[in-house]
Design a protein around this motif. Structure first.
Motif: not given
Length: 121
Positions: A3-6, A17-25, A75-80
């Motif tokens: 899963q990649l959840v934006e 401005s905006l900050r996008l996040s993506c949680a990976a699992s 460490a958090k499996n995150m990309v921004y």
């Protein structure tokens, strides 16, 4: 399963401005290089930014250089994706993706579902 959840998309005024996040699992995050793509209505999907698995190198599309910044937290499996000085032409659905081999950034192994960004006054 993979899963990649934006998250973080929305409506913003030009110059904002905006900050996008993506949680990976579901996969070994630290083994994969990560990318942000975008697709505007009627246009092809475009690679916006990429970051190596360790975060020691990044690259950007010319259209966003100096305005967007990609980062990751293994460490958090995150990309921004930090997006500054937004323009109406940045309006698109933004997708998080992952690839095992850096040379294959145009053919990611995994894709998220996307988050909509609208830049409008």
């Amino acid at each position: 399963q993979v899963q990649l959840v934006e998250s973080g998309g929305g409506l913003v005024q030009p110059g904002g401005s905006l900050r996008l996040s993506c949680a990976a699992s579901g996969f070994t995050f630290g083994w994969y290089h990560m990318m942000w793509y975008r697709q505007a209505p009627g246009k092809e999907r475009e690679l916006v930014a990429a970051i190596t698995r360790t975060g020691d190198s990044t690259n950007y599309a010319d259209s966003v250089k100096g305005r967007f910044s990609i980062s990751r937290d293994n460490a958090k499996n995150m990309v921004y994706l930090q997006m500054n000085s937004l323009k109406p032409e940045d309006t698109a659905v933004y997708y998080c993706s992952a690839v095992r081999v850096w040379a294959n950034r145009n053919e990611p192994n995994y894709w998220g579902q996307g988050t909509q960004v609208i830049v409008s006054s």
